[in-house]
Scaffold this active site. Structure first.
Site, short mmCIF file in Angstrom:
data_model
loop_
_atom_site.label_atom_id
_atom_site.label_comp_id
_atom_site.label_asym_id
_atom_site.label_seq_id
_atom_site.Cartn_x
_atom_site.Cartn_y
_atom_site.Cartn_z
N ASP A 19 0.82 -1.21 0.00
CA ASP A 19 0.00 0.00 0.00
C ASP A 19 0.85 1.27 0.00
O ASP A 19 2.07 1.22 0.14
CB ASP A 19 -0.95 0.01 1.20
CG ASP A 19 -0.31 -0.55 2.48
OD1 ASP A 19 0.90 -0.31 2.68
OD2 ASP A 19 -1.00 -1.23 3.25
N ASP A 24 -7.65 -4.17 14.45
CA ASP A 24 -9.02 -4.59 14.14
C ASP A 24 -9.04 -5.74 13.13
O ASP A 24 -10.09 -6.08 12.60
CB ASP A 24 -9.84 -3.42 13.62
CG ASP A 24 -9.23 -2.76 12.38
OD1 ASP A 24 -8.23 -3.28 11.84
OD2 ASP A 24 -9.76 -1.71 11.94
N HIS A 31 -7.42 -5.83 10.18
CA HIS A 31 -7.32 -5.51 8.75
C HIS A 31 -5.97 -5.96 8.18
O HIS A 31 -4.96 -5.99 8.87
CB HIS A 31 -7.58 -4.01 8.49
CG HIS A 31 -6.50 -3.08 8.93
ND1 HIS A 31 -6.63 -2.25 10.02
CD2 HIS A 31 -5.27 -2.82 8.41
CE1 HIS A 31 -5.54 -1.52 10.15
NE2 HIS A 31 -4.69 -1.85 9.19
N GLU A 75 -9.78 -2.39 5.31
CA GLU A 75 -10.41 -2.13 6.59
C GLU A 75 -11.62 -3.04 6.81
O GLU A 75 -12.12 -3.66 5.86
CB GLU A 75 -10.86 -0.66 6.64
CG GLU A 75 -9.76 0.35 6.34
CD GLU A 75 -8.84 0.60 7.53
OE1 GLU A 75 -8.62 -0.32 8.33
OE2 GLU A 75 -8.35 1.74 7.66
#
Length: 260
Positions: A71, A140, A142, A147
């Site tokens: 990314d 979380d 991801h 996400e």
């Protein structure tokens, strides 16, 4: 899915680096390079240090390696202190023998971001696909910047970052979440899952709930890391601290497998 549990982050990093080095050194090229997917963030830093050490000792060369990063922030130029271009050159590429033309990182300043993402997928395909994708996991669950709520068949695209992700990354932007870019270019879950092998680092108490959801929960787009349950060659390498939410029996089972 294979879960490899280590005592601490340092031990985890040594194991991960040696595993990657073994895959690179054992690659039967036949004219084709070893294609390696790479992450940024704090999770891989120890592994990168160990890979550099292996290279300096003459045990590993990146001369036959092509890389694709997961990314990049949208709107940050390559030379920005917090760009992932800068991160990779500072923490790995400048200290090994990789050819610059073999390094692929998404361009967050591209005039056509959708076109940049489409071209990235094409470049991966042109290289014959990714042999091993190294990743890290968010608190979380991801994977890359996929996400919670991301499609498990998603491809490289522009994504809006959640407030939790921007808060977590604020430490790199003077502690201010508002300075963290609101969007990023990221490979998709489907892009990662197309890799021949996936290896994800999960370290620390703050990742324990994500690891529990990924290992003991069902496959769920609210924890994109859980997609690894369906991959034929997926490894999560973690430290003891990250296993605190797992059942005792689950941890014992995976540790016993590794001893066989």
């Amino acid at each position: 899915m294979r879960l490899v549990v280590h005592r601490d982050y340092e031990e985890l990093s040594r194991w991960t680096a040696r595993y990657i080095a073994g895959r690179i050194n054992g690659h039967e090229r036949g004219g084709r390079p070893f294609v390696l997917g790479l992450p940024t963030g704090s999770s891989p830093l120890g592994t990168y240090r160990e890979l550099i050490d292996l290279h300096k000792r003459g045990e590993l060369s990146f001369a036959g390696v092509v890389t694709f990063n997961m990314d990049e922030y949208a709107g940050l130029p390559e030379d920005h202190p917090q760009s992932y271009h800068r991160f990779m050159w500072d923490n790995l590429f400048s200290q090994v023998d990789i050819d610059k033309k073999n390094v692929h990182i998404l361009d967050g300043m591209a005039a056509d971001l959708a076109g940049e993402c489409e071209a990235y997928e094409g470049a991966i395909a042109a290289c014959g696909g990714i042999d091993l994708f190294l990743g890290g996991a968010g608190a979380d669950g991801h994977l890359a910047f996929n996400e919670p709520g991301s499609s498990l068949s998603s491809r490289t695209r522009l994504k809006t970052l959640t407030p939790d992700t921007r808060i977590a990354n604020a430490r790199f932007f003077g502690g201010d979440p508002q300075r963290v870019p609101a969007t990023a270019l990221t490979v998709g879950v489907g892009t990662v899952m197309d890799s021949r092998e996936v290896l994800v680092i999960v370290s620390g108490h703050n990742k324990a709930r994500a690891l529990q959801a990924a290992v003991e929960g069902g496959v769920n787009h609210m924890c994109t890391l859980s997609c690894l349950q369906t991959h034929p060659r997926a490894i999560i390498v973690c430290d003891d601290a990250a296993t605190e939410e797992l059942k005792v029996g689950t941890v014992r089972y995976f540790k016993e497998i590794e001893r066989l």
